[in-house]
Design an enzyme around this catalytic site. Structure first.
Site, mmCIF file in Angstrom:
data_model
loop_
_atom_site.group_PDB
_atom_site.id
_atom_site.type_symbol
_atom_site.label_atom_id
_atom_site.label_comp_id
_atom_site.label_asym_id
_atom_site.label_seq_id
_atom_site.Cartn_x
_atom_site.Cartn_y
_atom_site.Cartn_z
ATOM 1 N N GLU A 8 -42.270 -37.104 -7.732
ATOM 2 C CA GLU A 8 -41.127 -36.314 -7.296
ATOM 3 C C GLU A 8 -39.941 -36.790 -8.130
ATOM 4 O OE1 GLU A 8 -37.561 -35.236 -4.716
ATOM 5 O OE2 GLU A 8 -38.257 -37.272 -5.008
ATOM 6 N N ASP A 67 -42.091 -40.762 -4.038
ATOM 7 C CA ASP A 67 -40.751 -40.219 -3.838
ATOM 8 C C ASP A 67 -39.748 -40.806 -4.835
ATOM 9 O OD1 ASP A 67 -38.871 -38.784 -1.982
ATOM 10 O OD2 ASP A 67 -38.056 -40.800 -1.785
HETATM 11 C C1 GLC Z 1 -36.614 -37.488 -2.030
HETATM 12 C C2 GLC Z 1 -36.839 -36.610 -0.829
HETATM 13 C C3 GLC Z 1 -35.537 -36.346 -0.148
HETATM 14 C C4 GLC Z 1 -34.885 -37.643 0.205
HETATM 15 C C5 GLC Z 1 -34.766 -38.540 -0.999
HETATM 16 C C6 GLC Z 1 -34.433 -39.942 -0.605
HETATM 17 O O1 GLC Z 1 -35.947 -36.850 -3.030
HETATM 18 O O2 GLC Z 1 -37.470 -35.431 -1.213
HETATM 19 O O3 GLC Z 1 -35.734 -35.554 0.983
HETATM 20 O O4 GLC Z 1 -33.619 -37.402 0.725
HETATM 21 O O5 GLC Z 1 -35.962 -38.659 -1.713
HETATM 22 O O6 GLC Z 1 -35.580 -40.565 -0.070
HETATM 23 C C1 GLC Z 2 -31.523 -35.192 -5.891
HETATM 24 C C2 GLC Z 2 -32.484 -36.248 -6.209
HETATM 25 C C3 GLC Z 2 -33.772 -36.008 -5.510
HETATM 26 C C4 GLC Z 2 -33.519 -35.804 -4.043
HETATM 27 C C5 GLC Z 2 -32.539 -34.750 -3.794
HETATM 28 C C6 GLC Z 2 -32.247 -34.675 -2.330
HETATM 29 O O1 GLC Z 2 -31.954 -33.999 -6.416
HETATM 30 O O2 GLC Z 2 -32.712 -36.301 -7.598
HETATM 31 O O3 GLC Z 2 -34.623 -37.062 -5.707
HETATM 32 O O4 GLC Z 2 -34.638 -35.383 -3.394
HETATM 33 O O5 GLC Z 2 -31.382 -35.055 -4.504
HETATM 34 O O6 GLC Z 2 -31.254 -33.761 -2.103
#
Ligand code: GLC
Ligand code: GLC
Length: 657
Positions: free
Chosen positions: A326, A284
């Site tokens: 991600e 993540d």
């Molecule tokens: C990732 C997840 C998102 C979450 C963020 C913080 O981007 O997909 O749902 O809010 O990380 O952990």
């Molecule tokens: C932004 C972050 C991503 C997260 C997302 C959640 O795009 O880069 O990591 O999951 O916000 O809204």
């Protein structure tokens, strides 16, 4: 010279290692350690070379690898060997994934095991369970605030249930993907608790500052992820009397990777989940791993070094375990998470294709493919042995992170175009059918992102409410069109649970005080299996969507050219409503040529003509010998043109007798 140093160090480490390591059969371990030690040592030294006791940490790193190797179940070690031998196994077109929330989809892990026949019915053979690691009962960012990296939430089940599920999946050829949240912990994690109790050793696991000096300096260059609910990147903690870095929510504490202990802890966590039976771990928020004053604290070179180091370590202990990155960042940055300057993936084998996802929504809203084609063309080629995770929707919002230059090249003004997309997808634009809602509106710069389920964004909810048969048909076609592209583009398609039956937005989250301020919950549904039963009732949208997707998946699996061997070429059709590409053989990969497939997609709500002359350059010019593999029929041609109905796609094969 350098290599010699690292070898003598390795010998010393092996001698120093606890005696019980030597009693076991470590043949594969030693071979892999020998092969990767030079890389591991240089990366570790680059990151932590100036830390006192560096060599002590190096020894501990090798111990983490060895301990997890010894803990690795025998059947998983066997799989490691098979995957090492067939190292391109995950590029095959057979893989089709689904991401789901356990509670919303099946209740718990036992319930999920009972859904294996459902996955088989649809053709899903990769399942990503959204985070189930232990997290606080109240606000937990959907599980992305982890309070114990080795336990799972009671409602989900037990560790035994996970291992049982993994075994059942394995028996049925389904890959298990679990989340490892590397960037932060919950403020209730024991490391945070200990910090609050004044334990100095844990203080260094996080970024904690006694006054506003450094936070203020950091803030100057750091964007905000959740500007409306969690403005700023630091949170005051009363018991510590300090500012804690919290880039995401105020209850998510960023881990400090300049501390080698943090790296070792998290390496241990990744390998632990691999040993519970995960085939893939989703890492993540990897873009955020390294923080540097005066920068956005995203995509730092050290974040890449960390991922390379995690990967090389994994190659020693669990080489069959894959990483998904991600990284929802600028198009040119995303691709770096496969690794740079390397032929094969050196960081994550798989990465979320957020660029393609956002472009698909852009093309849907504009009914044309100018930006889609421009932006894809300006992306550099990706590494071999690396593949995209292609998706239409996921649990997060949709952001319009396209490259400004690409937007300009497609003939739009970047700011205006983003505002248009926002209005279109939230149904505010005249004539829009889309039922999205804004997410994370930033008052300071006007930026916003969009929440909503696929079916609501694609207009099915609106059309059903209007009882407009024509519009229902169009919405269903849009849903299928978008999927046809994630199935054919190259990469692993990842469906989002509920989309396979056209699930609508769900506003019940507004009644839950822990969720009400986060509109992403509108597209994280609790599935109703009675509604899902309509997938067998002809005439319902659930039936059409489910059965057509099921057919698409089955056909995808039969098309060799859809495996992701960097074998795609975009084709300009001289008609902006159409998106077209050829999937064919790649000289390096395909010793035996695969049958080329020409993909055509019409994003317009009107029929469009594709000039067969443009196709003839690729050998697809003779209308009498074309077959659409999806419909099983020849495409509709008139004179020198191939006619696509509104939102139609074709997977064309040539050379039909
Ligand atoms: C990732 C997840 C998102 C979450 C963020 C913080 O981007 O997909 O749902 O809010 O990380 O952990
Ligand atoms: C932004 C972050 C991503 C997260 C997302 C959640 O795009 O880069 O990591 O999951 O916000 O809204």
């Amino acid at each position: 010279m350098y290599e010699q140093v690292s070898h003598s160090l390795l010998n010393r480490i092996l001698n120093d290692m606890k005696p019980d390591f030597h009693k076991r059969d470590l043949r594969h371990f030693y071979t892999r350690l020998g092969a990767n030690f030079y890389a591991i040592h240089s990366l570790f030294e680059k990151l932590y070379g100036n830390v006192p006791d560096f060599e002590e940490y190096m020894l501990r790193l090798v111990e983490v690898l060895a301990k997890n190797y010894l803990d690795r179940p025998y059947d998983l070690q066997e799989i490691d060997i098979t995957r090492e031998e067939d190292h391109n196994w995950f590029l095959h077109q057979q893989w089709v994934g689904m991401a789901l929330y356990l509670d919303g989809f099946a209740g718990n892990l036992q319930g999920l095991k009972e859904k294996i026949p459902y996955f088989q019915e649809l053709g899903i053979n990769l399942v990503h369970i959204m985070p189930i690691l232990k997290s606080p009962a109240g606000k937990s960012d959907g599980g992305y605030a982890v309070s114990d990296f080795r336990e799972i939430n009671k409602q989900a089940g037990t560790l035994d249930d996970i291992r049982e599920l993994a075994a059942a999946f394995r028996k049925h050829g389904i890959l298990l993907t679990l989340d490892v949240v590397l960037n932060h912990t919950s403020s209730q994690h024991k490391w945070a608790e200990k910090t609050r109790q004044g334990d100095l050793q844990y203080q260094d696991y996080f970024f904690i500052f006694e006054d506003r000096n450094l936070p203020d300096m950091f803030e100057q260059a750091m964007p905000e992820v959740f500007p409306d609910t969690d403005p700023g990147n630091f949170t005051w903690d009363e018991s510590i009397q300090g500012w804690v870095m919290t880039v995401f929510h105020d209850y998510q504490w960023d881990l400090n990777y300049s501390n080698p202990k943090v790296f070792l802890e998290m390496l241990d966590v990744i390998l632990f989940w691999g040993n519970q039976g995960a085939d893939i771990v989703r890492l993540d928020a990897v873009a955020f791993l390294w923080k540097e004053l005066g920068t956005s604290c995203q995509n730092r070179p050290e974040a890449h070094l960390l991922l390379q180091l995690f990967k090389d370590c994994c190659q020693v202990t669990a080489p069959g375990l894959l990483f998904i990155a991600e990284a929802i960042v600028a198009p040119l940055e995303v691709i770096k998470y496969f690794g740079e300057d390397a032929v094969v993936a050196k960081e994550c084998e798989i990465a979320y294709n957020a660029t393609f996802m956002a472009l698909l929504w852009e093309a849907t809203a504009t009914h044309n493919c100018k930006l889609l084609a421009h932006a894809i063309k300006s992306l550099p080629g990706k590494l071999d042995r690396a593949t995209w995770l292609n998706y239409v929707r996921c649990h997060d919002d949709i952001g319009f992170g396209f490259d400004d230059e690409d937007i300009k090249n497609a003939g739009y003004d970047p700011g205006e175009h983003r505002r248009f997309l926002m209005k279109y997808l939230t149904g505010e634009f005249e004539g829009s059918y889309a039922g999205g809602q804004p997410f994370a509106f930033n008052e300071k710069n006007g930026d916003a992102r969009v929440s909503g389920t696929l079916a609501s964004l694609a207009g099915l909810e609106y059309a059903m409410a209007q009882q407009d048969v024509q519009e229902v048909d169009f919405a269903v076609r849009r849903i299928l069109l978008l999927h046809s592209l994630i199935f054919s583009f190259g990469g692993i398609p990842l469906l989002y649970y509920g989309d396979e039956v056209g699930t609508f937005n769900d506003f019940s989250y507004l009644e839950d005080e822990n969720r009400a301020d986060d509109s992403r919950w509108m597209h994280r549904p609790r599935l109703n299996w009675e509604t899902l039963a309509r997938r067998d009732e002809p005439g319902t949208p659930e039936y059409t969507i489910f059965q057509e997707l099921r057919k698409m998946i089955a056909i995808r699996k039969e098309i060799d050219a859809f495996a992701d061997f960097n074998n795609r070429e975009l084709v300009d059709m001289d008609n902006d409503h159409l998106f077209a590409f050829l999937r064919s053989s790649h000289p390096r990969y395909h010793q035996h040529p695969v049958e080329p497939i020409f993909v055509l997609a019409n994003f317009d709500r009107h029929p469009q003509a594709a000039d067969l002359k443009a196709l003839s350059a690729y050998g697809f010019g003779d209308s009498r010998s074309l077959l659409d593999l999806f419909t099983g029929r020849p495409p509709h041609c008139f004179r020198n043109e191939l006619i696509l109905s509104p939102y139609q796609f074709c997977w064309l094969k040539n050379g039909v007798a």
